[in-house]
Structures are given as C-alpha cells and as structure tokens.
Design a protein around this motif. Structure first.
Motif, PDB file in Angstrom:
ATOM      1  N   ALA A  97     -93.879  48.547  46.144  1.00 40.09           N
ATOM      2  CA  ALA A  97     -92.670  48.649  45.654  1.00 40.09           C
ATOM      3  C   ALA A  97     -92.487  49.402  44.507  1.00 40.09           C
ATOM      4  CB  ALA A  97     -91.983  47.424  45.691  1.00 40.09           C
ATOM      5  N   MET A  98     -93.488  48.940  43.511  1.00 35.80           N
ATOM      6  CA  MET A  98     -93.596  49.705  42.134  1.00 35.80           C
ATOM      7  C   MET A  98     -93.495  51.212  42.324  1.00 35.80           C
ATOM      8  SD  MET A  98     -94.950  48.706  38.663  1.00 35.80           S
ATOM      9  CE  MET A  98     -96.739  48.394  38.921  1.00 35.80           C
ATOM     10  N   ALA A  99     -94.762  51.464  43.202  1.00 36.16           N
ATOM     11  CA  ALA A  99     -94.835  52.902  43.457  1.00 36.16           C
ATOM     12  C   ALA A  99     -94.001  53.838  43.998  1.00 36.16           C
ATOM     13  CB  ALA A  99     -95.972  53.284  44.261  1.00 36.16           C
ATOM     14  N   LEU A 100     -93.045  52.959  44.944  1.00 40.55           N
ATOM     15  CA  LEU A 100     -91.991  53.809  45.659  1.00 40.55           C
ATOM     16  C   LEU A 100     -90.566  53.966  44.729  1.00 40.55           C
ATOM     17  CD1 LEU A 100     -92.032  51.928  49.021  1.00 40.55           C
ATOM     18  CD2 LEU A 100     -92.921  54.469  48.467  1.00 40.55           C
ATOM     19  N   ILE A 101     -90.260  53.176  43.706  1.00 45.70           N
ATOM     20  CA  ILE A 101     -88.980  53.014  42.712  1.00 45.70           C
ATOM     21  C   ILE A 101     -88.845  54.767  42.185  1.00 45.70           C
ATOM     22  CG2 ILE A 101     -89.845  52.327  40.686  1.00 45.70           C
ATOM     23  CD1 ILE A 101     -87.669  50.690  40.527  1.00 45.70           C
ATOM     24  N   GLY A 102     -90.047  55.318  41.984  1.00 47.72           N
ATOM     25  CA  GLY A 102     -89.808  56.683  41.283  1.00 47.72           C
ATOM     26  C   GLY A 102     -89.613  57.584  42.337  1.00 47.72           C
ATOM     27  N   LYS A 103     -89.243  57.365  43.746  1.00 48.50           N
ATOM     28  CA  LYS A 103     -89.149  58.144  44.626  1.00 48.50           C
ATOM     29  C   LYS A 103     -90.292  59.449  44.952  1.00 48.50           C
ATOM     30  CE  LYS A 103     -84.262  57.234  44.777  1.00 48.50           C
ATOM     31  NZ  LYS A 103     -84.284  56.131  45.544  1.00 48.50           N
ATOM     32  N   PRO A 104     -91.351  59.035  44.920  1.00 46.21           N
ATOM     33  CA  PRO A 104     -92.620  59.965  45.007  1.00 46.21           C
ATOM     34  C   PRO A 104     -92.596  60.775  46.391  1.00 46.21           C
ATOM     35  CG  PRO A 104     -93.480  58.048  45.325  1.00 46.21           C
ATOM     36  CD  PRO A 104     -92.023  57.703  45.017  1.00 46.21           C
ATOM     37  N   SER A 105     -93.023  61.906  46.216  1.00 51.35           N
ATOM     38  CA  SER A 105     -93.564  62.735  47.367  1.00 51.35           C
ATOM     39  C   SER A 105     -94.862  62.301  47.901  1.00 51.35           C
ATOM     40  CB  SER A 105     -93.490  64.263  47.364  1.00 51.35           C
ATOM     41  OG  SER A 105     -92.126  64.788  46.652  1.00 51.35           O
ATOM     42  N   LEU A 106     -95.778  61.972  47.001  1.00 56.38           N
ATOM     43  CA  LEU A 106     -97.084  61.876  47.514  1.00 56.38           C
ATOM     44  C   LEU A 106     -97.491  60.421  46.833  1.00 56.38           C
ATOM     45  CD1 LEU A 106    -100.051  62.834  48.485  1.00 56.38           C
ATOM     46  CD2 LEU A 106    -100.349  63.693  46.370  1.00 56.38           C
ATOM     47  N   LEU A 107     -98.112  59.661  47.708  1.00 54.41           N
ATOM     48  CA  LEU A 107     -98.839  58.325  47.130  1.00 54.41           C
ATOM     49  C   LEU A 107    -100.155  58.505  47.489  1.00 54.41           C
ATOM     50  CD1 LEU A 107     -98.014  55.288  46.498  1.00 54.41           C
ATOM     51  CD2 LEU A 107     -97.987  54.998  48.940  1.00 54.41           C
ATOM     52  N   ILE A 108    -100.836  57.911  46.187  1.00 53.44           N
ATOM     53  CA  ILE A 108    -102.509  58.146  46.445  1.00 53.44           C
ATOM     54  C   ILE A 108    -102.565  56.419  46.312  1.00 53.44           C
ATOM     55  CG2 ILE A 108    -104.721  58.365  45.150  1.00 53.44           C
ATOM     56  CD1 ILE A 108    -103.140  60.736  43.764  1.00 53.44           C
ATOM     57  N   ALA A 109    -103.221  55.886  47.567  1.00 56.60           N
ATOM     58  CA  ALA A 109    -103.604  54.485  47.640  1.00 56.60           C
ATOM     59  C   ALA A 109    -105.156  54.337  47.606  1.00 56.60           C
ATOM     60  CB  ALA A 109    -102.784  53.984  48.875  1.00 56.60           C
ATOM     61  N   ASP A 110    -105.609  53.648  46.428  1.00 55.84           N
ATOM     62  CA  ASP A 110    -107.000  53.539  46.402  1.00 55.84           C
ATOM     63  C   ASP A 110    -107.225  52.040  46.893  1.00 55.84           C
ATOM     64  OD1 ASP A 110    -109.487  53.553  45.383  1.00 55.84           O
ATOM     65  OD2 ASP A 110    -109.229  53.880  43.373  1.00 55.84           O
ATOM     66  N   GLU A 111    -107.979  52.132  47.780  1.00 53.85           N
ATOM     67  CA  GLU A 111    -108.478  50.940  48.443  1.00 53.85           C
ATOM     68  C   GLU A 111    -107.362  49.866  48.517  1.00 53.85           C
ATOM     69  OE1 GLU A 111    -111.289  50.636  49.791  1.00 53.85           O
ATOM     70  OE2 GLU A 111    -113.003  51.893  48.676  1.00 53.85           O
ATOM     71  N   PRO A 112    -106.133  50.092  49.289  1.00 52.42           N
ATOM     72  CA  PRO A 112    -104.836  49.457  49.067  1.00 52.42           C
ATOM     73  C   PRO A 112    -105.353  47.985  49.825  1.00 52.42           C
ATOM     74  CG  PRO A 112    -104.467  50.864  50.665  1.00 52.42           C
ATOM     75  CD  PRO A 112    -105.779  51.244  50.146  1.00 52.42           C
ATOM     76  N   THR A 113    -106.299  47.761  50.775  1.00 55.77           N
ATOM     77  CA  THR A 113    -106.300  46.670  51.794  1.00 55.77           C
ATOM     78  C   THR A 113    -107.598  45.758  51.474  1.00 55.77           C
ATOM     79  OG1 THR A 113    -107.256  47.867  53.583  1.00 55.77           O
ATOM     80  CG2 THR A 113    -104.977  47.624  53.542  1.00 55.77           C
ATOM     81  N   THR A 114    -108.372  46.229  50.408  1.00 55.07           N
ATOM     82  CA  THR A 114    -109.719  45.728  49.937  1.00 55.07           C
ATOM     83  C   THR A 114    -109.704  44.321  49.861  1.00 55.07           C
ATOM     84  OG1 THR A 114    -110.679  47.695  49.450  1.00 55.07           O
ATOM     85  CG2 THR A 114    -111.958  45.672  48.808  1.00 55.07           C
ATOM     86  N   ALA A 115    -108.741  43.699  49.070  1.00 55.95           N
ATOM     87  CA  ALA A 115    -108.772  42.379  48.662  1.00 55.95           C
ATOM     88  C   ALA A 115    -108.069  41.509  49.500  1.00 55.95           C
ATOM     89  CB  ALA A 115    -108.180  42.254  47.130  1.00 55.95           C
ATOM     90  N   LEU A 116    -107.536  41.880  50.646  1.00 57.40           N
ATOM     91  CA  LEU A 116    -106.401  41.172  51.742  1.00 57.40           C
ATOM     92  C   LEU A 116    -107.260  40.720  52.774  1.00 57.40           C
ATOM     93  CD1 LEU A 116    -103.481  43.637  51.312  1.00 57.40           C
ATOM     94  CD2 LEU A 116    -104.172  41.487  49.927  1.00 57.40           C
ATOM     95  N   ASP A 117    -106.837  39.773  53.327  1.00 53.63           N
ATOM     96  CA  ASP A 117    -107.314  39.275  54.622  1.00 53.63           C
ATOM     97  C   ASP A 117    -106.925  40.154  55.845  1.00 53.63           C
ATOM     98  OD1 ASP A 117    -105.018  38.190  55.990  1.00 53.63           O
ATOM     99  OD2 ASP A 117    -105.112  36.567  54.748  1.00 53.63           O
ATOM    100  N   VAL A 118    -107.297  40.082  57.099  1.00 51.07           N
ATOM    101  CA  VAL A 118    -107.249  40.976  58.189  1.00 51.07           C
ATOM    102  C   VAL A 118    -105.563  40.965  58.487  1.00 51.07           C
ATOM    103  CG1 VAL A 118    -107.954  41.574  60.493  1.00 51.07           C
ATOM    104  CG2 VAL A 118    -109.739  40.716  58.699  1.00 51.07           C
TER     105      VAL A 118
END
Length: 338
Positions: A176-197
């Motif tokens: 949500a914080m990444a989206l609030i500036g209305k970006p055209s490009l999102l760089i997601a660095d290991e966005p699911t690593t610390a989460l369960d399946v």
C-alpha cells in the motif's frame, strides 16, 4: 550490446536498462556486482529477476533507484525511464522519482516499517511528498489503499503500529505504501520470502490484480522459481553479476537453455518426486573482485563443461531457432538436458 526486449509490447518500453555495471569498494578491493546488464520492461509487464544470493539481482534493483550503499556506485550504463536517464538525474529530481514513478518493496516487512510511527503516518508521508495531498487527504488515501490490499478494519489498523500487525499484514501495508505515490513501476525484492505459503499466494494474487487494474509494471527480484512461474511474463536469470539466460517465463522454466538455469530448477523440491534426492549446485560462485572473466563464469560448476568453455566468456545471444530467447553459453540448446 545485446538488448533484452519485452516480448509483448509494441510501444516503447517503460524502462530500459543499458549496459549497467555496478561496483562496490570493499577493503581496498573493487567488487563488480553487476556487469553490463541490459534489459527493458514493457508497460504492464512482470519481469522475474532470479539467481542465487550474490548473483547481482538485488544490486540491479538498487542501482535502478540509485539506492546503493555508500561504498557502491554505478560504473557504466544508463537507466532510462520513459527516455529520461535516471543515472544522470540530480539527486533532488531522483528523490521525486523514488516513491513516485518507481516504488520499491524491500525484503523484510518486519523491519521495513518504522516501529515508532503509526502506519497511517508512514503511508501519508508518501502522499504528501509525491502527490501534494494535505495530511488529512493523505491519511484517507492511505486507509483506502490499506483496504484495497486486503487489510481488514483498515481504519483501525492504520491508526495502530507495525508491531500490532502480522507479517502478512505488514507486507500488504508495504505494498500500500508503494502504491500511494501512483508509480508506473514497482520493484519487489523478495516480497514473499518471510511469509508462509498461504500468505505468499495471497500476495501474488494481489500483485496480479494490481497489474490488471493499474497497468503496473513489476520487476520481481527473487530466488524462488515457483513465484516466477506464478506471476512473471519474462524471466532474467543472473549469475556472477551477468544475465546468463532470458526469455518468456513459461519457456525458460519448462525448457532451460543455460546449464545454470537447469541447475537452479533441479535444486527445487518437487511434490511428484518425493523419494528423489534434492540436488545442489556443486562448487561456489566465482569471486567478483578478480577482474574480467577469462572463461565462462559458470564453467567451474557446470556439468556440461567443455575445453572451449575455458577460452572466454560467451556472449549473450539468441539460438537461431528461438529469437525470443537469449543465453550466455556455447552449447547447442538441445544438449542442456538432465
């Protein structure tokens, strides 16, 4: 310089990375973490950037945003966002790009949020800075986005602190914080690593929805080939700071043309082969502080190595029959098989 182009966009790419090299000064030595990386990202396209730890994928993402640590620097290359070279922008202009045109989700949702500030304050700050909203407007926008990314009772959660959220909620708050500036490009660095399946699957579903709704482009930095298979349109495989294979994600993961990509796939556990021994890649990645390679960088670990592999670093080139595929290997593609 070989261009790694989008497979499905007829329009000009949103982002073009050209001949990017990044160096770190470590204990009096120069470590070349990224070497002559070239690729582009189409509008609404999801790129998977994969490789082992130390392969250069995170350094590539940080270089695009010029967020390298003090000892790092971009040595060569251009990073063009809609034709404007980010590598040459004054820092004041670059600050407007970060969080505005390009946003980043960092690896660890547990530590990426400030524990001393309410969630709404952290999100609202982005809206004030990049959209010129009043504080009240920015808070309402933050609450709306928290609701959109699936946080229940978003207004109450926004007024709380990060430690009051689960790991999955914190990752959604980061999105949500990444989206609030209305970006055209999102760089997601290991966005699911610390989460369960289960939470991983929900986060990937959310990212897919955002691509459809907003035409968002994503560079997904990960070591998880399963995540790439789920969401990416194209995949770029990195080894020792270089791109060694790229192409449509489905094709590369089903039929790899580079021995390193094949080795990565062999090391992934499979439910249909419960009794099979989990394979690892023999040896260690090469040191990156010893100058240019005089052989294929993967040769010391490659199960298909030939004498010719020691005679220089192969160029990134397309097999004659597959122009959408690129790989850095002298072997015929049909010989790269289990």
């Amino acid at each position: 310089m070989t261009s790694v182009e989008p497979s499905s966009s007829a329009s000009a790419p949103l982002l073009s990375v050209e001949d990017l090299s990044t160096e770190y000064a470590v204990d009096g030595r120069v470590v070349r973490a990224v070497t002559q990386v070239t690729f582009s990202v189409g509008r609404g396209e999801v790129i998977g950037l994969v490789g082992e730890s130390g392969s250069g994928k995170s350094a590539t993402g940080l270089s695009i945003l010029r967020l390298l640590p003090r000892e790092g620097r971009i040595a060569t290359g251009r990073v063009l966002l809609d034709g404007k070279d980010l590598a040459a922008l004054p820092e004041a202009e670059m600050r407007r790009v970060r969080g505005g045109r390009i946003a980043m989700i960092f690896q660890d949702p547990m530590t990426s949020l400030n524990p001393y500030l309410r969630v709404e304050e952290q999100l609202a700050e982005v809206g004030v800075l990049h959209l010129g909203l009043s504080r009240k407007q920015a808070v309402e926008e933050a609450i709306a986005l928290l609701d959109r990314v699936g946080i229940p009772d978003a207004r109450k959660r926004a007024h709380g602190y990060p430690h009051e959220m689960s790991g999955g909620m914190r990752q959604r708050a980061m999105i949500a914080m990444a989206l609030i500036g209305k970006p055209s490009l999102l760089i997601a660095d290991e966005p699911t690593t610390a989460l369960d399946v289960t939470i991983q699957a929900q986060i990937l579903d959310l990212l897919r929805e955002l691509v459809k709704e907003r035409g968002l482009s994503i560079i997904l930095v990960t070591h998880d080939l399963g995540v790439v298979a789920e969401i990416a349109d194209r995949v770029l495989v990195m080894y020792a700071g270089r791109i060694v294979e790229t192409g449509p994600a489905h094709d590369v993961l089903r039929n790899p043309y580079h021995p390193y990509t094949l080795s990565l796939l062999r090391s992934v556990p499979r439910l249909d082969q419960r009794s099979a021994r989990l394979e690892s890649i023999a040896g260690m990645p090469p040191r990156l502080d010893r100058g240019p390679f005089t052989e294929c960088s993967f040769a010391p670990r490659c199960p298909f190595v030939r004498d010719a592999c020691h005679r220089g670093e192969p160029a990134l080139a397309s097999p004659a029959s597959q122009p959408a595929r690129l790989r850095r290997c002298i072997l015929p593609p049909e010989e790269v098989r289990p």
